[in-house]
Design a protein around this motif. Structure first.
Motif, PDB file in Angstrom:
ATOM      1  N   LEU A   9      32.940  12.664  15.777  1.00 45.16           N
ATOM      2  CA  LEU A   9      31.756  12.024  15.212  1.00 45.16           C
ATOM      3  C   LEU A   9      31.557  12.426  13.744  1.00 45.16           C
ATOM      4  CD1 LEU A   9      29.558  10.173  16.490  1.00 45.16           C
ATOM      5  CD2 LEU A   9      28.147  12.223  16.749  1.00 45.16           C
ATOM      6  N   LEU A  10      31.731  13.714  13.449  1.00 46.86           N
ATOM      7  CA  LEU A  10      31.480  14.209  12.095  1.00 46.86           C
ATOM      8  C   LEU A  10      32.644  13.964  11.148  1.00 46.86           C
ATOM      9  CD1 LEU A  10      29.694  17.609  12.831  1.00 46.86           C
ATOM     10  CD2 LEU A  10      28.685  15.360  12.391  1.00 46.86           C
ATOM     11  N   TYR A  11      33.861  13.956  11.692  1.00 42.89           N
ATOM     12  CA  TYR A  11      35.051  13.802  10.854  1.00 42.89           C
ATOM     13  C   TYR A  11      35.958  12.718  11.443  1.00 42.89           C
ATOM     14  CZ  TYR A  11      33.374  18.133   8.793  1.00 42.89           C
ATOM     15  OH  TYR A  11      32.596  19.082   8.161  1.00 42.89           O
ATOM     16  N   PRO A  12      35.488  11.467  11.435  1.00 48.91           N
ATOM     17  CA  PRO A  12      36.221  10.397  12.121  1.00 48.91           C
ATOM     18  C   PRO A  12      37.595  10.092  11.519  1.00 48.91           C
ATOM     19  CG  PRO A  12      34.409   9.485  10.834  1.00 48.91           C
ATOM     20  CD  PRO A  12      34.240  10.969  10.828  1.00 48.91           C
ATOM     21  N   MET A  13      37.826  10.498  10.276  1.00 48.75           N
ATOM     22  CA  MET A  13      39.112  10.203   9.641  1.00 48.75           C
ATOM     23  C   MET A  13      40.168  11.265   9.947  1.00 48.75           C
ATOM     24  SD  MET A  13      38.377   7.372   8.316  1.00 48.75           S
ATOM     25  CE  MET A  13      39.796   7.025   7.304  1.00 48.75           C
ATOM     26  N   LEU A  14      39.787  12.328  10.638  1.00 47.79           N
ATOM     27  CA  LEU A  14      40.718  13.422  10.937  1.00 47.79           C
ATOM     28  C   LEU A  14      41.028  13.467  12.427  1.00 47.79           C
ATOM     29  CD1 LEU A  14      39.124  16.231   8.728  1.00 47.79           C
ATOM     30  CD2 LEU A  14      41.189  14.911   8.212  1.00 47.79           C
ATOM     31  N   VAL A  15      42.251  13.825  12.755  1.00 46.73           N
ATOM     32  CA  VAL A  15      42.633  14.035  14.153  1.00 46.73           C
ATOM     33  C   VAL A  15      42.363  15.502  14.476  1.00 46.73           C
ATOM     34  CG1 VAL A  15      44.509  14.001  15.823  1.00 46.73           C
ATOM     35  CG2 VAL A  15      44.397  12.236  14.046  1.00 46.73           C
ATOM     36  N   PRO A  16      41.436  15.793  15.408  1.00 49.23           N
ATOM     37  CA  PRO A  16      41.128  17.190  15.705  1.00 49.23           C
ATOM     38  C   PRO A  16      42.348  17.944  16.243  1.00 49.23           C
ATOM     39  CG  PRO A  16      39.466  15.730  16.643  1.00 49.23           C
ATOM     40  CD  PRO A  16      40.603  14.868  16.191  1.00 49.23           C
TER      41      PRO A  16
END
Length: 199
Positions: free
Chosen positions: A67-74
């Motif tokens: 949700l907070l970093y939608p452009m990154l793959v956790p």
């Protein structure tokens, strides 16, 4: 190398709203209120930009990270999982306050393990291993700013035991609301955290 980290406690779940100890066994999603609060704080610019996001494997953390970093793959770090609360799992303070084992656990800042659960020293060592994994991954990947999305107990243990000049006596200084957290620098060689400050 110095790595800039933002430590974020996951957004609110139904169990958090009921003030229950939700550890490893109850993989709750974020509540609607939890999602809304995270998005409001994000719009206010509270969460800094990062190059990577590391997360506990539990759903409430991975949802927060996406949700907070939608452009990154956790990047899932298994050792960032919440404390094993043993017999305290799913219970509230009111249900536990007269339990002598619970009082010992609270009075020792979690160093005394809950019956059937994880002790503070074991927890701290596990989390130090998680930080080692994060530091190694960041160095290999050329990451200089990263977010760590994990649980309230993990934040308290990590910051009090790895913070420069701090100890387990500082455990409760690092309580964070859902979606709250702290920023710090970590030396990727020593894992010492410096310049710890609230988000």
């Amino acid at each position: 190398m110095l790595l800039d980290l933002v430590f974020i406690r996951h957004g609110m779940t139904a169990g958090n709203q009921e003030r229950r100890y939700i550890g490893q066994t109850d993989d709750q999603p974020l509540s609607e209120q939890g999602r809304r609060v995270l998005l409001e704080r994000q719009a206010e610019g509270i969460y800094p930009r990062v190059q990577a996001v590391y997360t506990s494997p539990l759903r409430r953390c991975s949802e927060t990270a996406r949700l907070l970093y939608p452009m990154l793959v956790p990047v899932v770090v298994q050792a960032l999982i919440e404390l094993d609360f043993g017999v305290f799992e799913g219970k509230t303070y009111d249900q536990l306050k007269d339990n002598p084992a619970y009082r010992r656990w609270i009075d020792t800042a979690g160093m005394t393990p809950p019956p059937g659960g994880e002790g503070g020293q074991e927890f701290a060592e596990r989390l130090k291993g998680a930080m080692q994994q994060i530091a190694q991954h960041a160095v290999r990947s050329g990451v200089h700013q990263a977010a760590v999305v994990t649980h309230g107990g993990c934040l308290m243990s990590l910051l009090s035991t790895l913070g420069q000049g701090l100890s387990e006596q500082d455990f409760y200084r690092f309580q964070a609301a859902n979606g709250g957290g702290f920023m710090a620098h970590v030396d990727t060689d020593t894992l010492v955290l410096t310049d710890i400050r609230p988000l």
